[in-house]
Design an enzyme around this catalytic site. Structure first.
Site, PDB file in Angstrom:
ATOM      1  N   GLY A 136       0.815  -1.212   0.000  1.00 46.85           N
ATOM      2  CA  GLY A 136       0.000   0.000   0.000  1.00 46.85           C
ATOM      3  C   GLY A 136       0.847   1.260   0.000  1.00 46.85           C
ATOM      4  O   GLY A 136       0.657   2.148  -0.821  1.00 46.85           O
TER       5      GLY A 136
ATOM      6  N   MET B 175       4.740   3.150   2.076  1.00 52.59           N
ATOM      7  CA  MET B 175       5.921   2.892   2.894  1.00 52.59           C
ATOM      8  C   MET B 175       6.375   4.150   3.618  1.00 52.59           C
ATOM      9  O   MET B 175       6.500   5.211   3.016  1.00 52.59           O
ATOM     10  CB  MET B 175       7.042   2.341   1.995  1.00 52.59           C
ATOM     11  CG  MET B 175       8.318   2.038   2.733  1.00 52.59           C
ATOM     12  SD  MET B 175       8.049   0.723   3.974  1.00 52.59           S
ATOM     13  CE  MET B 175       9.256   1.205   5.196  1.00 52.59           C
TER      14      MET B 175
ATOM     15  N   ASN C  20       9.101   5.475   4.787  1.00 54.06           N
ATOM     16  CA  ASN C  20      10.481   5.961   4.789  1.00 54.06           C
ATOM     17  C   ASN C  20      10.576   7.339   5.440  1.00 54.06           C
ATOM     18  O   ASN C  20       9.751   8.212   5.184  1.00 54.06           O
ATOM     19  CB  ASN C  20      11.000   6.083   3.357  1.00 54.06           C
ATOM     20  CG  ASN C  20      10.588   4.919   2.509  1.00 54.06           C
ATOM     21  OD1 ASN C  20      10.948   3.785   2.794  1.00 54.06           O
ATOM     22  ND2 ASN C  20       9.788   5.179   1.478  1.00 54.06           N
TER      23      ASN C  20
ATOM     24  N   GLU D 248       1.007   5.904   7.493  1.00 51.84           N
ATOM     25  CA  GLU D 248       2.442   6.099   7.189  1.00 51.84           C
ATOM     26  C   GLU D 248       2.991   7.270   7.984  1.00 51.84           C
ATOM     27  O   GLU D 248       4.109   7.215   8.493  1.00 51.84           O
ATOM     28  CB  GLU D 248       2.660   6.324   5.692  1.00 51.84           C
ATOM     29  CG  GLU D 248       2.083   5.231   4.775  1.00 51.84           C
ATOM     30  CD  GLU D 248       2.406   3.824   5.191  1.00 51.84           C
ATOM     31  OE1 GLU D 248       3.472   3.583   5.798  1.00 51.84           O
ATOM     32  OE2 GLU D 248       1.581   2.915   4.918  1.00 51.84           O
TER      33      GLU D 248
HETATM   34  N1  PHE Z   1       5.546  -0.778   6.319  1.00 49.31           N
HETATM   35  C1  PHE Z   1       4.497  -0.571   5.353  1.00 49.31           C
HETATM   36  C2  PHE Z   1       3.286  -0.141   6.160  1.00 49.31           C
HETATM   37  O1  PHE Z   1       2.600  -0.893   6.755  1.00 49.31           O
HETATM   38  C3  PHE Z   1       4.142  -1.768   4.556  1.00 49.31           C
HETATM   39  C4  PHE Z   1       5.200  -2.281   3.641  1.00 49.31           C
HETATM   40  C5  PHE Z   1       5.910  -3.409   3.974  1.00 49.31           C
HETATM   41  C6  PHE Z   1       5.456  -1.654   2.451  1.00 49.31           C
HETATM   42  C7  PHE Z   1       6.874  -3.921   3.133  1.00 49.31           C
HETATM   43  C8  PHE Z   1       6.403  -2.157   1.602  1.00 49.31           C
HETATM   44  C9  PHE Z   1       7.100  -3.296   1.940  1.00 49.31           C
HETATM   45  O2  PHE Z   1       3.039   0.981   6.325  1.00 49.31           O
HETATM   46 ZN    ZN Z   2       2.587   0.124   8.624  1.00 47.65          ZN
END
Ligand code: PHE
Ligand code: ZN
Length: 882
Positions: free
Chosen positions: A269, A271, A273, A306
């Site tokens: 969905g 990310m 970062n 996010e």
């Molecule tokens: N960490 C992201 C989320 O839940 C999900 C995600 C995991 C995106 C792995 C890309 C790869 O907000």
């Molecule tokens: Zn998450």
């Protein structure tokens, strides 16, 4: 698998890394087939490691190593060893040292969409969970947190925009070339999975947010050129998320700039970062004629999710991937609370429970069941599951229920205070809950370790003479893979006793303080709670607001349920009472269909619904949920074994038809009176009205296909926003009428250039509930607009087919299973993550009747014998078959 089985990684084997990386400086020259990465790492021995003198083993995949040097001295090839997954430097200084490397990679050939890849001409990265190792050699594990600076360089025409985490520093031309560069600096140490960079021709929308301490933050939303008019809602959502986290959790944003980049090729969905969230553009782009109410709601929720990770995930990250729910469960909980505050809390709770039942309960009941915190994995990407996310959020919610809102908030403050800047564990998180409250959560911790959905049985006994009401509760947790024996869980149950007048009674239990929101705690296998001073026969309303993620069996008679449906002060349990009745009706209908008997009108249920519908104080969205029967997965889950999905579908449709007949007048009234006038807005009231209108239309069509088809087709033709268009199409696709294909054709002709709408078209086609569906879906694999490269397109066609079309997917001859297996096998070569996720759609096959179970198993076996097979798909399929 061509070689041996891939290795399993265990939580119990966790060891701190032998080295840490304090700073990282990257110099990246973007190029479609030969991107060059120069990295300079400041490496120190880890004081917390027990291993002395360890060689330095860096992770790396699909990289070409051009050079490596320690403290400026280039290493001869005899001093290091390269394998397909690592770079080992045999002897390293025992003190801090500098490691310089140059590596190369080809973004254009990256079809896995992990690491650095090209999405429709835009360079972008995805590093969670283990993608950074596909950019350069590194200690790619979340307990290695480093300060990153990045210099990006690219052809100015190809990539006029260059972005990375943190704050922008300098930018300029590379003299004498057509290239330019930008330097970004992130002051917050972070694990490599939060690294991101983007380069491309992007349009931008800008705004700003001033934090409560007065810092001005620049906000930017980047999209493909031409899509600028679809960013406004995402931008609004960023601002509301930032404001909400300040009031609800006291958390402020911490960099000078916050960016969201929307790309069309993305495995998940979105990310989180640091400072540079990368999004699947499905969860950014919206305007009234291209996005539905549901899209608007999802965008708001995912932007928030996010953003909230900035504190729960980024500032405090996970020690290792077993702790994934530390950030995911908690952040889902936070985004659910945000959405509840932005819209209707009752409606949000009902929708979340519907999702939990449709996705997590089946997972917990099948061969892929795993604890919220798994104890082992082969491929971590397989653990971004409904259990880790959705059940993980339920576990946090239960702690809030046990502690009370104020204490929970103090516990969260303590968590942020104590662990800011660290890579933490679930134990540390729960310790904050205990320390702030003085409450032991030792038994409660089993929610993180024991898989499966607890079943709680309730019996009530009123003693008129003694004026007591005895509520006896028992719990049971069935064995799940790898867990034969279970211990009792600590289950918080919000409760009320509803008196004959429809009001909650004052509760009085000897020895228990249940002032405020009454909650009882079930810790034993069986326990009787005695309520005193109960002067009239109460109807117990328990697990209010779905305070615990359990399956509840009560001894309530139909008339008690009807009573709760009409008068419970807890909206969730009003809805739940209706669902319980409906589940019973569908169950009965299944039996009757099996023995060829007719199905009578559900009179009492219809009457109760009619009464609810006429209450104009009720939110239209809530009413639409009251009109929606439990999903077919939900019904199948209750049956647990020998499920015939075609029969479940027929039975549910029969009940819908009978309800449609019984409520005919009301449905027609709703259809006429809920038309929303004026310009489209995604606010709760108008989106609620549209939802109610479409729910009514669905029931009209279930009882009278001809009339429904006509109404739906006219609605389709006159629609002025995408919600109405899709509302009409969703009804039409469930019917076998000529208007169906006519409307689908018109839709594609009008929207064939908009990739998100083409996705919707594929998804609608995949959901035709007929046994010929596998044929239709297979043919669509050859449609000119189908793409094996686009995860969204694959999910629209194959994912929707396998999860939202039980009749088609479970076609009796196994054609649906063979189709899914063929797709998984082919996709596994280019994108194993998405292939494995699609393979997970077999998760409930063990509960099927024998014929289908055998066919599904055969399809799974055909995947397993394919060579080579990715770790991702191998793990899902082998666990399914076991
Ligand atoms: N960490 C992201 C989320 O839940 C999900 C995600 C995991 C995106 C792995 C890309 C790869 O907000
Ligand atoms: Zn998450």
């Amino acid at each position: 698998m061509d070689t041996e089985k891939p290795p399993t990684i265990h939580l119990r084997n966790y060891k701190p890394p032998a080295h840490l990386i304090e700073t990282v400086s990257l110099d990246v020259k973007l190029h479609a087939t030969d991107t060059r990465v120069r990295s300079t790492l400041a490496i120190v021995p880890n004081p917390k490691s027990s291993i002395k003198n360890a060689p330095l083993v860096l992770d790396g995949e699909n990289l070409t190593l051009h050079s490596v040097a320690i403290d400026g001295d280039r290493l001869p090839s005899s001093s290091y060893a390269v394998t397909p997954t690592s770079l080992t430097i045999k002897a390293t200084p025992r003190k801090p040292f500098r490691l310089d490397m140059e590596t190369g990679l080809s973004p254009k050939d990256n079809t896995e969409l992990s690491g650095l890849y090209l999405s429709n001409g835009i360079y972008c990265t995805q590093c969670e969970a283990e993608g950074f190792r596909r950019i350069t050699y590194f200690l790619d594990r979340p307990d290695v947190m480093s300060r990153f600076t990045v210099r990006l360089e690219a052809d100015r025409a190809e990539a006029p925009v260059l972005l990375a985490n943190g704050n922008p520093k300098t930018e300029g031309d590379v003299p004498g070339t057509n290239r330019h560069f930008a330097v970004w600096d992130d002051p917050f140490p972070k694990p490599a999975y939060l690294f991101a960079m983007v380069g491309g021709d992007l349009a931008v929308a800008t705004d700003s947010f001033t934090t409560r301490s007065g810092r001005k933050v620049e906000l930017r939303v980047y999209v493909e050129p031409g899509k600028e008019d679809r960013c406004a809602w995402a931008m609004e959502s960023i601002k509301s998320s930032m404001a909400w986290d300040e009031t609800a959790f006291g958390r402020e944003y911490d960099l000078d700039i916050f960016m969201v980049v929307a790309v069309s090729m993305f495995n998940m969905g979105a990310m989180e970062n640091k400072g540079l969230n990368v999004f699947n553009d499905k969860y950014v782009l919206a305007k009234p004629d291209s996005a539905t109410d549901l899209d608007y709601i999802n965008i708001e929720a995912i932007i928030a999710h996010e953003y909230f990770h900035n504190w729960t995930g980024n500032r405090i990250t996970c020690r290792d991937w077993f702790q994934l729910c530390l950030k995911e469960g908690l952040t889902v909980f936070r985004d659910q609370e945000f959405s509840s505050d932005m819209r209707s809390r009752a409606v949000k709770r009902i929708q979340d429970v519907r999702t939990l039942r449709a996705q997590q309960f089946p997972e917990d009941a099948g061969p892929l069941a795993h604890p919220v915190r798994p104890a082992s994995y082969i491929e971590i990407n397989n653990f971004y599951t409904a259990t880790v996310y959705e059940k993980g959020a339920e576990v946090v919610r239960m702690m809030k229920t046990l502690l009370g809102a104020e204490t929970f908030r103090r516990a969260m403050d303590l968590y942020f205070d104590r662990h800011d800047g660290e890579a933490a564990t679930i134990e540390q998180f729960v310790a904050c809950m205990e320390d702030a409250s003085g409450k032991s959560l030792k038994q409660f911790f089993r929610w993180y370790e024991q898989s499966g959905t607890p079943e709680v049985t309730m019996r009530g006994k009123w003693n008129a003479k003694a004026k007591t009401f005895d509520l006896t509760l028992s719990q049971k947790l069935a064995p799940t893979p790898g867990q034969a024996k279970k211990e009792p869980m600590h289950i918080p149950l919000a409760i009320g006793l509803v008196g004959p007048n429809g009001h909650d009674m004052q509760l009085d239990i000897a020895g228990t303080d249940i002032s405020g929101e009454p909650v009882i705690e079930l810790k034993e296998k069986t326990k009787t709670f005695r309520f005193r001073n109960v002067g009239s026969r109460p109807v117990p309303s328990i697990n209010r607001g779905f305070s615990a993620p359990i399956k509840l069996r009560t001894d309530l008679a139909q008339k008690d349920l009807l009573f709760l449906m009409g008068s419970d002060s807890d909206s969730f349990n009003r809805w739940e009472a209706g669902q319980t009745i409906a589940r019973g009706l569908i169950g009965d209908a299944i039996k009757k269909l099996k023995s060829g008997r007719g199905i009578a009108e559900p009179k009492a249920y219809a009457a109760a619904l009619r009464q609810t519908l006429s209450d104009d104080r009720l939110d239209p969205q809530f009413l639409s949920l009251m009109l929606t029967l439990p999903t077919e997965q939900d019904v199948a889950g209750e049956m647990a074994r020998n499920v015939d999905p075609a029969l479940v579908h027929r039975a549910r449709e029969k009940i819908r038809a009978r309800l449609g007949e019984a409520l005919d007048g009301d449905l027609t009234r709703i259809w006429r009176t809920t038309k929303v006038a004026g310009a489209y807005a995604p606010d709760p009231d108008s989106s609620g009205k549209r939802a109610l209108r479409h729910a009514a239309l669905g029931l009209i069509a279930a009882s009278d296909a001809k009339r429904g088809a006509k109404l739906a087709f006219d609605h389709f033709l006159s629609a002025t926003n995408m919600t109405d268009t899709i509302g009409a199409l969703s009804v039409l696709t469930q019917l076998d009428v000529p208007q169906r294909d006519e409307a689908l054709e018109q839709f594609l002709a009008a929207n064939g250039k908009d990739h998100l709408l083409v996705d919707k078209w594929f998804a609608l086609n995949a959901q035709l509930p007929f046994p010929e569906a596998p044929r239709r879906v297979r043919d669509l694999l050859d449609h000119p607009q189908f793409s094996w490269q686009s995860p969204n397109r694959l999910r629209s066609l194959i994912g929707s087919f396998a999860t939202l079309n039980p009749v088609g997917f479970h076609a009796e001859d196994g054609a649906g299973y063979r189709l899914l297996a063929d797709v998984v096998i082919r996709l596994d070569r280019s994108n194993p993550q998405v292939a494995a996720r699609l393979a997970g759609s077999f998760k409930s096959y063990k509960s099927l009747e024998a014929g289908r179970r055998t066919l599904a198993r055969k399809a799974l076996k055909s995947i397993l014998k394919t060579e080579p097979l990715s770790r991702d798909t191998y793990e899902i399929v082998s666990r399914s078959i076991a």
